[in-house]
Design a protein around this motif. Sequence first.
Motif, mmCIF file in Angstrom:
data_model
loop_
_atom_site.group_PDB
_atom_site.id
_atom_site.type_symbol
_atom_site.label_atom_id
_atom_site.label_comp_id
_atom_site.label_asym_id
_atom_site.label_seq_id
_atom_site.Cartn_x
_atom_site.Cartn_y
_atom_site.Cartn_z
ATOM 1 N N TYR A 1 44.220 49.075 39.456
ATOM 2 C CA TYR A 1 45.812 48.977 39.110
ATOM 3 C C TYR A 1 45.787 49.094 37.576
ATOM 4 O O TYR A 1 46.473 50.076 37.090
ATOM 5 C CB TYR A 1 46.195 47.864 39.743
ATOM 6 C CG TYR A 1 47.783 47.761 39.442
ATOM 7 C CD1 TYR A 1 48.905 48.465 39.730
ATOM 8 C CD2 TYR A 1 47.869 46.684 38.196
ATOM 9 C CE1 TYR A 1 49.913 48.189 39.292
ATOM 10 C CE2 TYR A 1 49.437 46.769 37.702
ATOM 11 C CZ TYR A 1 50.243 47.328 38.275
ATOM 12 O OH TYR A 1 51.516 47.256 37.612
ATOM 13 N N TYR B 1 47.581 40.814 40.958
ATOM 14 C CA TYR B 1 46.451 39.802 41.453
ATOM 15 C C TYR B 1 46.826 38.982 42.529
ATOM 16 O O TYR B 1 45.929 38.942 43.392
ATOM 17 C CB TYR B 1 45.866 39.399 40.234
ATOM 18 C CG TYR B 1 44.875 38.274 40.434
ATOM 19 C CD1 TYR B 1 43.481 38.533 40.712
ATOM 20 C CD2 TYR B 1 45.305 36.827 40.463
ATOM 21 C CE1 TYR B 1 42.733 37.543 40.736
ATOM 22 C CE2 TYR B 1 44.360 36.050 40.903
ATOM 23 C CZ TYR B 1 42.929 36.400 40.746
ATOM 24 O OH TYR B 1 42.095 35.234 41.224
ATOM 25 N N LEU C 1 42.284 40.675 49.633
ATOM 26 C CA LEU C 1 41.505 41.688 49.238
ATOM 27 C C LEU C 1 40.589 41.496 48.032
ATOM 28 O O LEU C 1 40.919 40.543 47.332
ATOM 29 C CB LEU C 1 42.552 42.853 48.881
ATOM 30 C CG LEU C 1 43.071 43.704 50.101
ATOM 31 C CD1 LEU C 1 44.042 44.653 49.707
ATOM 32 C CD2 LEU C 1 42.093 44.368 51.127
ATOM 33 N N LEU D 1 46.765 40.655 45.862
ATOM 34 C CA LEU D 1 45.498 40.931 46.447
ATOM 35 C C LEU D 1 45.036 39.584 46.948
ATOM 36 O O LEU D 1 44.192 39.501 48.007
ATOM 37 C CB LEU D 1 44.528 41.278 45.187
ATOM 38 C CG LEU D 1 44.886 42.828 44.672
ATOM 39 C CD1 LEU D 1 43.615 42.837 43.699
ATOM 40 C CD2 LEU D 1 44.446 43.762 45.980
ATOM 41 N N LYS D 2 45.123 38.398 46.233
ATOM 42 C CA LYS D 2 44.604 37.151 46.628
ATOM 43 C C LYS D 2 45.377 36.883 47.952
ATOM 44 O O LYS D 2 44.709 36.370 49.106
ATOM 45 C CB LYS D 2 45.083 36.018 45.542
ATOM 46 C CG LYS D 2 44.373 34.947 45.780
ATOM 47 C CD LYS D 2 44.565 34.086 44.356
ATOM 48 C CE LYS D 2 44.375 32.701 44.732
ATOM 49 N NZ LYS D 2 44.668 31.826 43.503
ATOM 50 N N LEU E 1 39.691 44.814 42.606
ATOM 51 C CA LEU E 1 40.723 45.911 42.792
ATOM 52 C C LEU E 1 41.819 45.855 41.562
ATOM 53 O O LEU E 1 42.540 47.034 41.263
ATOM 54 C CB LEU E 1 41.451 45.857 44.224
ATOM 55 C CG LEU E 1 40.353 46.323 45.280
ATOM 56 C CD1 LEU E 1 41.138 46.346 46.607
ATOM 57 C CD2 LEU E 1 39.677 47.631 45.140
ATOM 58 N N ILE E 2 41.958 44.718 40.972
ATOM 59 C CA ILE E 2 42.999 44.733 39.809
ATOM 60 C C ILE E 2 42.619 45.776 38.994
ATOM 61 O O ILE E 2 43.504 46.198 38.251
ATOM 62 C CB ILE E 2 43.024 43.252 39.438
ATOM 63 C CG1 ILE E 2 44.417 43.079 38.476
ATOM 64 C CG2 ILE E 2 41.936 42.802 38.642
ATOM 65 C CD1 ILE E 2 45.537 43.225 39.265
ATOM 66 N N LYS F 1 39.533 40.885 44.411
ATOM 67 C CA LYS F 1 40.330 40.773 43.182
ATOM 68 C C LYS F 1 39.941 41.737 42.183
ATOM 69 O O LYS F 1 40.611 42.015 41.302
ATOM 70 C CB LYS F 1 40.026 39.355 42.639
ATOM 71 C CG LYS F 1 38.871 38.952 42.102
ATOM 72 C CD LYS F 1 38.542 37.704 41.693
ATOM 73 C CE LYS F 1 37.544 37.142 41.328
ATOM 74 N NZ LYS F 1 37.326 35.982 40.836
ATOM 75 N N TYR G 1 55.297 40.359 46.576
ATOM 76 C CA TYR G 1 54.613 39.065 46.551
ATOM 77 C C TYR G 1 55.442 38.077 46.968
ATOM 78 O O TYR G 1 54.857 37.476 47.892
ATOM 79 C CB TYR G 1 54.178 38.800 45.212
ATOM 80 C CG TYR G 1 53.637 37.450 45.053
ATOM 81 C CD1 TYR G 1 52.382 37.053 45.573
ATOM 82 C CD2 TYR G 1 54.332 36.244 44.452
ATOM 83 C CE1 TYR G 1 52.050 35.829 45.745
ATOM 84 C CE2 TYR G 1 53.992 35.131 44.430
ATOM 85 C CZ TYR G 1 52.557 34.676 44.972
ATOM 86 O OH TYR G 1 52.236 33.531 45.046
#
Length: 175
Positions: A111, A95, A103, A98-99, A107-108, A105, A139
């Motif tokens: 995953y 997450y 992109l 993505l942030k 999309l989590i 969120k 990250y």
Amino acid sequence: SLISFLSVLFFLTYPAGYLSIDEHDYVEGAKLIWQGKLRQECDPQNISQIDIGDYCIYKYNIGTSFILLPINIFGESAVYLIAHLAFMASIIFFYLILKQIKLPKELIVLYALFPAIAYYSRSAYSEIYSILLSLAFFYFYIKNKRTHNILAGVAMGISLFVRPTNMFFYAVFIL
């Protein structure tokens, strides 16, 4: 939230036991480390041992056994809880990535519900720890601050003890 839903689902269907000799050997490795040794008597029937001469060791990477050390305090069935916690942490890192790269969120969900990841999150295999450490590395790498770079290096180092083949993933960043 997604994490709450997955946790409830996990506890309602808590795994009953090992699926393979690999899982057994990671757990047994954690027990041996707790006892302060890695040596064991050679058993010709045990295909997961490496003969060193007058003793044997497990052929599996030691990093996962280190991660599983809490089973020596909480009991062997805690192995699945440890994997689940690693899975939850990996969801958080995904997450955050993505942030960070802006992109959606949502999309989590892709995953968290990906079948292979869901499978490994309910086992004592090394994959979920490898994924968690690789996501943590990525990250911290994209944050690109001095303290984050140190944390990226730590995640990478631990990850290599869990799965040495992760070096191929990290080679892209090192090069």
